[in-house]
Scaffold this active site. Structure first.
Site, PDB file in Angstrom:
ATOM      1  N   GLU A 186      -6.540  -0.787  15.396  1.00 21.82           N
ATOM      2  CA  GLU A 186      -7.308  -1.742  14.603  1.00 21.82           C
ATOM      3  C   GLU A 186      -6.404  -2.877  14.142  1.00 21.82           C
ATOM      4  OE1 GLU A 186      -9.027  -1.943  10.081  1.00 21.82           O
ATOM      5  OE2 GLU A 186      -9.158  -0.014  11.111  1.00 21.82           O
ATOM      6  N   ARG A 201       0.708  -6.034  13.068  1.00 19.36           N
ATOM      7  CA  ARG A 201      -0.069  -5.368  14.132  1.00 19.36           C
ATOM      8  C   ARG A 201      -0.443  -6.351  15.241  1.00 19.36           C
ATOM      9  NH1 ARG A 201      -3.978  -0.478  12.144  1.00 19.36           N
ATOM     10  NH2 ARG A 201      -2.371   0.716  11.051  1.00 19.36           N
ATOM     11  N   SER A 246     -10.073  -5.927   9.421  1.00 20.54           N
ATOM     12  CA  SER A 246     -11.256  -5.430   8.731  1.00 20.54           C
ATOM     13  C   SER A 246     -11.899  -6.616   8.034  1.00 20.54           C
ATOM     14  CB  SER A 246     -10.874  -4.345   7.714  1.00 20.54           C
ATOM     15  OG  SER A 246     -12.037  -3.854   7.064  1.00 20.54           O
ATOM     16  N   ARG A 276       2.922   2.736  13.314  1.00 20.52           N
ATOM     17  CA  ARG A 276       2.061   1.577  13.106  1.00 20.52           C
ATOM     18  C   ARG A 276       1.701   1.335  11.635  1.00 20.52           C
ATOM     19  NH1 ARG A 276      -4.047   3.017  15.189  1.00 20.52           N
ATOM     20  NH2 ARG A 276      -4.323   4.985  14.100  1.00 20.52           N
ATOM     21  N   HIS A 277       2.341   2.070  10.704  1.00 20.00           N
ATOM     22  CA  HIS A 277       2.048   1.902   9.289  1.00 20.00           C
ATOM     23  C   HIS A 277       3.274   1.369   8.535  1.00 20.00           C
ATOM     24  CE1 HIS A 277      -1.400   4.617  10.135  1.00 20.00           C
ATOM     25  NE2 HIS A 277      -1.959   3.908   9.165  1.00 20.00           N
ATOM     26  N   GLU A 313       0.814   4.061   1.169  1.00 23.24           N
ATOM     27  CA  GLU A 313       0.264   4.955   2.187  1.00 23.24           C
ATOM     28  C   GLU A 313       1.155   6.172   2.373  1.00 23.24           C
ATOM     29  OE1 GLU A 313      -1.953   3.862   5.329  1.00 23.24           O
ATOM     30  OE2 GLU A 313      -1.775   1.701   5.151  1.00 23.24           O
ATOM     31  N   ARG A 315       0.843  -1.196   0.000  1.00 22.52           N
ATOM     32  CA  ARG A 315       0.000   0.000   0.000  1.00 22.52           C
ATOM     33  C   ARG A 315       0.876   1.242   0.000  1.00 22.52           C
ATOM     34  NH1 ARG A 315      -5.812  -1.138   2.686  1.00 22.52           N
ATOM     35  NH2 ARG A 315      -5.982  -3.293   1.985  1.00 22.52           N
TER      36      ARG A 315
END
Length: 434
Positions: free
Chosen positions: A357, A408, A360, A219-220, A213, A211
């Protein structure tokens, strides 16, 4: 190496050859010690200078830290040694000398910045604490695979080079593929749904996702490990049951099989396996509870995404893992099915740890016409996804699934400060090497 003895297996009276890295050298005058380290631990090599050949002593004590050596000698009992035994050497061979100027200290006596550690990951992994993280990571993945098989899943591997993005948008890494534009896959989502429509029915995958991002936070990541499930004839409640079982199985396996690693990380006393069912809060209840904490400057309203501060406030209030269910349809992806009784609600869910989180998921839209409508509502061209949509004309069963962030999960399980601690060679906006 034939006839090699690991340090943990060295017994008094053995004639043994041990091999590994020079952890440190301690010269006490008439006697000196070389501490050798291998994957199983450390062992003391004793040099009595007046009773040994000068060349042997010079070789053993002149070698720099982190050099690779082999030592052959007699194993003797020594209660004062770290492992209760020591080796009296007959020969020492330096296999690969190390530069005396190391970029970081593998003994951990001198701290190094995370960026320095990641630049020199091989050295960094010689530290017990870092090695413990990846031993635990391996156990988590083993237990995860076993739990998926317990619920009747087949492991699959899906493409990481794709013609279209899973969810469209700007978080795509474009590449050139034999003169055509292609992308690194954001998720196995569409492919695992197609497998749920095959006779495999229940599938899982553990693999990389990519990704682009813009986030550059602790945390990414731009390349992460996704733990995915998709099950035919499952609804979102079934998918939540599966992911709850997977998370608990991972914790249980670590508690049972990684006691030494937890001790090394200093968290053995605080580590616990989640008990009881994870609470399932509706989105509406979640925003009400966040607002009630008073932690946000502005109250959340229906349709808002949950800010990081809100997630942390709710996590502190709940105090453990929990689900958020019944999300508004408009903020969930096109493939998430709407609630049969209220089209404003979706069957989407998130699994939360108090810190962030983790998951998902949701029930997927399996009806062709509704799926195409979902594409159009989110500004996507259904024709670009024909390989996916056309299979929904040929008998696609109801199905549900999730994607769980592997790093995570590990980060929250071990209370790591930065997600990069859980990745051997992280990829983020700044880091492309090593």
């Amino acid at each position: 190496m034939q006839d090699r003895t690991y340090t943990e297996d060295a017994e008094p009276g053995d004639e043994a050859t041990v091999a590994g890295w020079v952890h440190e050298v301690r010269d006490l005058g008439g006697i000196a010690f070389l501490i050798l380290r291998d994957a199983t631990g450390k062992i003391q090599i004793k040099f009595e200078k007046d009773e040994m050949d000068d060349d042997l002593v010079e070789t053993g004590l002149g070698v720099s830290r982190e050099s690779v050596v082999t030592v052959t000698g007699t194993v003797e009992e020594e209660p004062r040694a770290p492992t209760g035994v020591e080796v009296v050497p007959e020969s020492v061979e330096v296999i690969a000398p190390a530069d005396p100027e190391l970029p970081l200290d593998p003994s951990g006596k001198v701290d190094a910045e995370l960026s320095t550690r990641l630049d020199n990951r091989t050295l960094d992994l010689r530290k017990d604490e870092v090695q413990a993280i990846f031993e635990i990571r391996s156990e988590v993945l083993r237990a995860t695979r076993e739990q998926f098989r317990e619920v009747g899943c087949t492991e699959i591997t899906t493409p990481k080079i794709v013609a279209t993005g899973t969810e469209g948008g700007t978080e795509l890494f474009p590449i050139t593929y034999f003169g055509r534009e292609a992308f690194m896959n954001q998720s196995p989502q569409l492919f695992k749904q197609l497998m749920a429509g095959s006779n495999l029915e229940r599938v899982f995958e553990i693999g990389p996702i990519f990704r682009a991002e813009e986030h550059n936070t602790p945390r990414h990541l731009n390349e992460a490990t996704s733990i995915d499930f998709e099950g035919a004839f499952c609804d979102h409640h079934d998918a939540m049951d599966v992911v709850e079982g997977v998370v608990k199985a991972a914790y249980e396996a670590v508690a049972e099989n990684c006691a030494e690693e937890l001790e090394t990380l200093g968290i053995a006393d605080d580590f616990s396996v989640p008990e009881g069912e994870f609470p399932r809060l509706s989105y509406e209840e979640a925003i009400e509870r966040i607002n009630a904490t008073g932690e946000l400057d502005e109250q959340l309203v229906w349709g808002d995404d949950l800010p990081t501060e809100g997630e942390k406030a709710l996590g502190a209030d709940v105090g453990g893992h929990y689900f958020i269910t019944d999300w508004p349809s408009e903020i969930k992806p096109f493939y998430i099915m709407d609630d049969d009784e209220d089209e404003e609600l979706s069957t989407g869910f998130d699994l939360m740890h108090p810190r962030m989180e983790l998951v998902s998921g949701g029930q997927r839209e399996h009806r062709f016409e509704h799926l195409v409508e979902g594409f159009e509502q989110q500004g996507l061209d259904p024709d670009e996804f024909e390989y996916y949509t056309k299979m929904f004309k040929y008998g696609m069963p109801p199905h549900a699934g999730f994607g769980l962030g592997g790093e995570r999960l590990l980060m929250t399980m071990l209370d790591l400060d930065n997600i990069r601690e859980a990745v051997l060679f992280p990829r983020d906006r700044q880091r492309l090497s090593p």
